[in-house]
Motif scaffolding. Structure first.
Motif, PDB file in Angstrom:
ATOM      1  N   HIS A   1      69.619 -34.745 -19.072  1.00 36.66           N
ATOM      2  CA  HIS A   1      70.195 -34.635 -20.414  1.00 36.66           C
ATOM      3  C   HIS A   1      69.601 -33.435 -21.160  1.00 36.66           C
ATOM      4  O   HIS A   1      70.321 -32.681 -21.830  1.00 36.66           O
ATOM      5  CB  HIS A   1      69.966 -35.937 -21.179  1.00 36.66           C
ATOM      6  CG  HIS A   1      70.632 -35.992 -22.497  1.00 36.66           C
ATOM      7  ND1 HIS A   1      71.992 -36.046 -22.650  1.00 36.66           N
ATOM      8  CD2 HIS A   1      70.113 -35.989 -23.751  1.00 36.66           C
ATOM      9  CE1 HIS A   1      72.291 -36.076 -23.930  1.00 36.66           C
ATOM     10  NE2 HIS A   1      71.155 -36.040 -24.626  1.00 36.66           N
ATOM     11  N   LYS A   2      68.282 -33.268 -21.060  1.00 40.19           N
ATOM     12  CA  LYS A   2      67.616 -32.127 -21.702  1.00 40.19           C
ATOM     13  C   LYS A   2      68.115 -30.806 -21.122  1.00 40.19           C
ATOM     14  O   LYS A   2      68.391 -29.855 -21.863  1.00 40.19           O
ATOM     15  CB  LYS A   2      66.093 -32.216 -21.514  1.00 40.19           C
ATOM     16  CG  LYS A   2      65.419 -33.264 -22.347  1.00 40.19           C
ATOM     17  CD  LYS A   2      63.924 -33.237 -22.074  1.00 40.19           C
ATOM     18  CE  LYS A   2      63.172 -34.287 -22.807  1.00 40.19           C
ATOM     19  NZ  LYS A   2      61.721 -34.200 -22.574  1.00 40.19           N
ATOM     20  N   ASN A   3      68.216 -30.727 -19.803  1.00 36.78           N
ATOM     21  CA  ASN A   3      68.688 -29.493 -19.164  1.00 36.78           C
ATOM     22  C   ASN A   3      70.103 -29.152 -19.611  1.00 36.78           C
ATOM     23  O   ASN A   3      70.425 -27.980 -19.838  1.00 36.78           O
ATOM     24  CB  ASN A   3      68.621 -29.609 -17.645  1.00 36.78           C
ATOM     25  CG  ASN A   3      67.198 -29.580 -17.137  1.00 36.78           C
ATOM     26  OD1 ASN A   3      66.295 -29.086 -17.808  1.00 36.78           O
ATOM     27  ND2 ASN A   3      66.986 -30.116 -15.944  1.00 36.78           N
ATOM     28  N   GLU A   4      70.945 -30.166 -19.728  1.00 35.68           N
ATOM     29  CA  GLU A   4      72.318 -29.938 -20.198  1.00 35.68           C
ATOM     30  C   GLU A   4      72.304 -29.427 -21.641  1.00 35.68           C
ATOM     31  O   GLU A   4      73.052 -28.524 -21.999  1.00 35.68           O
ATOM     32  CB  GLU A   4      73.141 -31.234 -20.091  1.00 35.68           C
ATOM     33  CG  GLU A   4      74.593 -31.055 -20.428  1.00 35.68           C
ATOM     34  CD  GLU A   4      75.302 -30.070 -19.523  1.00 35.68           C
ATOM     35  OE1 GLU A   4      76.200 -29.359 -20.022  1.00 35.68           O
ATOM     36  OE2 GLU A   4      74.968 -30.002 -18.323  1.00 35.68           O
ATOM     37  N   GLY A   5      71.444 -30.002 -22.465  1.00 38.27           N
ATOM     38  CA  GLY A   5      71.299 -29.544 -23.846  1.00 38.27           C
ATOM     39  C   GLY A   5      70.852 -28.097 -23.923  1.00 38.27           C
ATOM     40  O   GLY A   5      71.350 -27.320 -24.748  1.00 38.27           O
ATOM     41  N   TRP A   6      69.907 -27.712 -23.052  1.00 37.22           N
ATOM     42  CA  TRP A   6      69.443 -26.330 -23.037  1.00 37.22           C
ATOM     43  C   TRP A   6      70.554 -25.382 -22.584  1.00 37.22           C
ATOM     44  O   TRP A   6      70.672 -24.265 -23.073  1.00 37.22           O
ATOM     45  CB  TRP A   6      68.211 -26.183 -22.148  1.00 37.22           C
ATOM     46  CG  TRP A   6      66.948 -26.529 -22.880  1.00 37.22           C
ATOM     47  CD1 TRP A   6      66.200 -27.656 -22.740  1.00 37.22           C
ATOM     48  CD2 TRP A   6      66.293 -25.748 -23.888  1.00 37.22           C
ATOM     49  NE1 TRP A   6      65.121 -27.628 -23.599  1.00 37.22           N
ATOM     50  CE2 TRP A   6      65.154 -26.465 -24.306  1.00 37.22           C
ATOM     51  CE3 TRP A   6      66.555 -24.523 -24.477  1.00 37.22           C
ATOM     52  CZ2 TRP A   6      64.296 -25.987 -25.291  1.00 37.22           C
ATOM     53  CZ3 TRP A   6      65.688 -24.048 -25.453  1.00 37.22           C
ATOM     54  CH2 TRP A   6      64.571 -24.779 -25.851  1.00 37.22           C
ATOM     55  N   LYS A   7      71.388 -25.824 -21.645  1.00 34.31           N
ATOM     56  CA  LYS A   7      72.514 -24.986 -21.206  1.00 34.31           C
ATOM     57  C   LYS A   7      73.501 -24.758 -22.342  1.00 34.31           C
ATOM     58  O   LYS A   7      73.969 -23.638 -22.553  1.00 34.31           O
ATOM     59  CB  LYS A   7      73.230 -25.633 -20.019  1.00 34.31           C
ATOM     60  CG  LYS A   7      72.458 -25.549 -18.727  1.00 34.31           C
ATOM     61  CD  LYS A   7      73.205 -26.229 -17.591  1.00 34.31           C
ATOM     62  CE  LYS A   7      72.354 -26.246 -16.325  1.00 34.31           C
ATOM     63  NZ  LYS A   7      72.995 -26.990 -15.236  1.00 34.31           N
ATOM     64  N   VAL A   8      73.794 -25.814 -23.085  1.00 32.99           N
ATOM     65  CA  VAL A   8      74.706 -25.694 -24.227  1.00 32.99           C
ATOM     66  C   VAL A   8      74.109 -24.761 -25.276  1.00 32.99           C
ATOM     67  O   VAL A   8      74.806 -23.892 -25.829  1.00 32.99           O
ATOM     68  CB  VAL A   8      74.999 -27.095 -24.831  1.00 32.99           C
ATOM     69  CG1 VAL A   8      75.730 -26.974 -26.154  1.00 32.99           C
ATOM     70  CG2 VAL A   8      75.777 -27.938 -23.847  1.00 32.99           C
ATOM     71  N   LEU A   9      72.816 -24.913 -25.549  1.00 28.92           N
ATOM     72  CA  LEU A   9      72.140 -24.052 -26.518  1.00 28.92           C
ATOM     73  C   LEU A   9      72.180 -22.591 -26.070  1.00 28.92           C
ATOM     74  O   LEU A   9      72.430 -21.688 -26.880  1.00 28.92           O
ATOM     75  CB  LEU A   9      70.690 -24.507 -26.704  1.00 28.92           C
ATOM     76  CG  LEU A   9      69.879 -23.680 -27.691  1.00 28.92           C
ATOM     77  CD1 LEU A   9      70.257 -24.058 -29.112  1.00 28.92           C
ATOM     78  CD2 LEU A   9      68.404 -23.885 -27.463  1.00 28.92           C
ATOM     79  N   THR A  10      71.965 -22.358 -24.783  1.00 30.01           N
ATOM     80  CA  THR A  10      71.994 -20.993 -24.252  1.00 30.01           C
ATOM     81  C   THR A  10      73.377 -20.379 -24.413  1.00 30.01           C
ATOM     82  O   THR A  10      73.506 -19.217 -24.828  1.00 30.01           O
ATOM     83  CB  THR A  10      71.585 -20.988 -22.762  1.00 30.01           C
ATOM     84  OG1 THR A  10      70.283 -21.559 -22.649  1.00 30.01           O
ATOM     85  CG2 THR A  10      71.559 -19.582 -22.198  1.00 30.01           C
ATOM     86  N   GLU A  11      74.407 -21.147 -24.104  1.00 31.40           N
ATOM     87  CA  GLU A  11      75.775 -20.642 -24.259  1.00 31.40           C
ATOM     88  C   GLU A  11      76.077 -20.323 -25.718  1.00 31.40           C
ATOM     89  O   GLU A  11      76.673 -19.286 -26.023  1.00 31.40           O
ATOM     90  CB  GLU A  11      76.781 -21.668 -23.727  1.00 31.40           C
ATOM     91  CG  GLU A  11      76.759 -21.817 -22.228  1.00 31.40           C
ATOM     92  CD  GLU A  11      77.615 -22.972 -21.737  1.00 31.40           C
ATOM     93  OE1 GLU A  11      78.336 -23.589 -22.558  1.00 31.40           O
ATOM     94  OE2 GLU A  11      77.557 -23.261 -20.533  1.00 31.40           O
ATOM     95  N   GLU A  12      75.649 -21.193 -26.627  1.00 32.70           N
ATOM     96  CA  GLU A  12      75.875 -20.957 -28.053  1.00 32.70           C
ATOM     97  C   GLU A  12      75.107 -19.726 -28.526  1.00 32.70           C
ATOM     98  O   GLU A  12      75.646 -18.898 -29.259  1.00 32.70           O
ATOM     99  CB  GLU A  12      75.455 -22.181 -28.863  1.00 32.70           C
ATOM    100  CG  GLU A  12      75.758 -22.062 -30.333  1.00 32.70           C
ATOM    101  CD  GLU A  12      75.402 -23.309 -31.111  1.00 32.70           C
ATOM    102  OE1 GLU A  12      75.091 -23.177 -32.311  1.00 32.70           O
ATOM    103  OE2 GLU A  12      75.424 -24.404 -30.526  1.00 32.70           O
TER     104      GLU A  12
END
Length: 127
Positions: free
Chosen positions: A15-26
């Motif tokens: 879940h954390k890794n997915e959150g970091w991916k979304v943050l990186t894309e944003e």
């Protein structure tokens, strides 16, 4: 929701890794010429937390120095104040009423409570 989830099970890490991916894309969608990787943003966040904690300790140490005069530490900037709010209780540590700085802990907790009630979030400038 806690700003710093300390769980380390497989579901939480995913879940954390997915959150970091979304943050990186944003982050990369807002920046026209600086593309960052997830690891770079994580390291930046870790550095911000580390610096904020070090400054907080230095401020606390400065308060207990003797000799009078003006304090040598600089007030926190707007970004550092936001990091302090996000770190919340993890920044202050555990309270100990028998410790010599117990009174300081109470005043810091009270001042952070005021900061948490504030809804103003300042924009972060990316370089």
């Amino acid at each position: 929701m806690s700003a710093e989830n300390k769980k380390t099970d497989a579901v939480t890490i995913a879940h954390k890794n997915e959150g970091w991916k979304v943050l990186t894309e944003e982050f990369n969608s807002l920046s026209s010429f600086n593309v960052r990787k997830t690891d770079q943003l994580r390291t930046c966040w870790d550095n911000l937390k580390r610096t904020t904690r070090k400054d907080k300790v230095a401020t606390k140490k400065e308060i207990f120095l003797t000799g009078g005069g003006r304090p040598n530490h600089l007030p926190p900037g707007p970004l550092q104040e936001q990091v302090e709010i996000l770190l919340g209780p993890t920044l202050d540590g555990l309270a100990n009423e028998f410790d010599s700085d117990g009174q300081f802990q109470e005043s810091v907790t009270a001042s952070n409570k005021v900061k948490e009630d504030s809804t103003e979030i300042l924009p972060i400038e990316y370089y």
